[in-house]
Write a protein that holds these residues in place. Structure first.
Motif, PDB file in Angstrom:
ATOM      1  N   GLN A 185       0.757  -1.237  -0.221  1.00  0.00           N
ATOM      2  CA  GLN A 185      -0.144   0.269  -0.061  1.00  0.00           C
ATOM      3  C   GLN A 185       1.004   1.259  -0.071  1.00  0.00           C
ATOM      4  O   GLN A 185       1.669   1.409   0.916  1.00  0.00           O
ATOM      5  N   TYR A 190      -2.758   0.638  -4.582  1.00  0.00           N
ATOM      6  CA  TYR A 190      -2.641  -0.745  -3.965  1.00  0.00           C
ATOM      7  C   TYR A 190      -2.164  -1.605  -4.921  1.00  0.00           C
ATOM      8  O   TYR A 190      -2.711  -2.054  -5.961  1.00  0.00           O
ATOM      9  N   TRP A 192      -0.644  -5.286  -5.835  1.00  0.00           N
ATOM     10  CA  TRP A 192      -0.703  -6.664  -5.531  1.00  0.00           C
ATOM     11  C   TRP A 192      -0.588  -7.668  -6.631  1.00  0.00           C
ATOM     12  O   TRP A 192      -0.204  -7.263  -7.552  1.00  0.00           O
TER      13      TRP A 192
END
Length: 208
Positions: A185, A190, A192
């Motif tokens: 983060q 974000y 991922w």
């Protein structure tokens, strides 16, 4: 603080046992979506792909250039990713594919990029065998995102992305089973999945 010289040295050292002369691979070291999920079935047929891990040589600090994919794409829509894509028959190598895709997606030409090494191959559960190619990008440059593929281009400090304290291990339900993955983060961003996994790999190599 990492700089151009020690990054080059550490990635060069990391290539011992992994790489032959120049950029040629002498041993396949493969990471992937099933590293944290050994029960995950992976495809037997894969598609060759390559991404550029662009390290921007800003005067204040080195940053990593990332893209936010548009929401209408068939795969990985809306996700944060490195510029890159499938290796085409016209590409001489995976390095060439990473450079071509970078120019097509964000308008940064290969003349501004100095390739310095690779991360480990990353296999996705969607069947992509990705070679992450690391390169220094020399400012100034102007990005011109392809509006079909790229919603936004942004930079994040390298030191933030490779700090282990910022690597979160997350989990979510996926078709009735729990799937684990890395996430990072940064402010409202974000990061991922595969991109975060490659950044964790970069962190490990730069820590050597």
């Amino acid at each position: 603080m990492l700089n151009r010289e020690n990054i080059s040295a550490r990635l060069s050292n990391a290539k011992i046992g992994r790489w032959g002369s120049g950029m040629a691979r002498c041993e396949r070291i493969i990471r992937g979506d099933n590293d944290l999920n050994p029960q995950m079935s992976m495809p037997t047929e894969t598609k060759a792909a390559a991404v550029l891990v662009p390290l921007v040589l800003r005067e204040e600090e080195i940053t990593v250039l990332l893209t936010q994919r548009t929401n209408h794409l068939k795969t990985h829509a809306g996700q944060v990713s490195f510029p890159g894509g499938r290796v085409e028959k016209t590409d001489d190598s995976r390095e060439a594919a990473a450079l071509r895709e970078t120019e097509e997606e964000i308008g940064v030409t290969r003349e501004l990029i100095e390739l310095i090494g690779h991360l480990d191959i990353y296999m996705t559960r969607t069947g992509y065998e990705i070679t992450p190619v690391v390169g220094f990008v020399r400012p100034p440059f102007q990005v011109t995102p392809d509006p079909f593929e790229v919603a936004e281009v942004f930079e994040v400090p390298l030191n933030f992305l490779i700090a282990p304290a910022n690597h979160q291990l997350m989990a979510r339900e996926d078709k009735g089973s729990k799937r684990q993955f890395y996430a990072i983060q940064y402010q409202e961003r974000y990061i991922w999945g595969a991109t975060a996994g490659m950044l964790v790999n970069l962190s490990e190599l730069l820590a050597n």
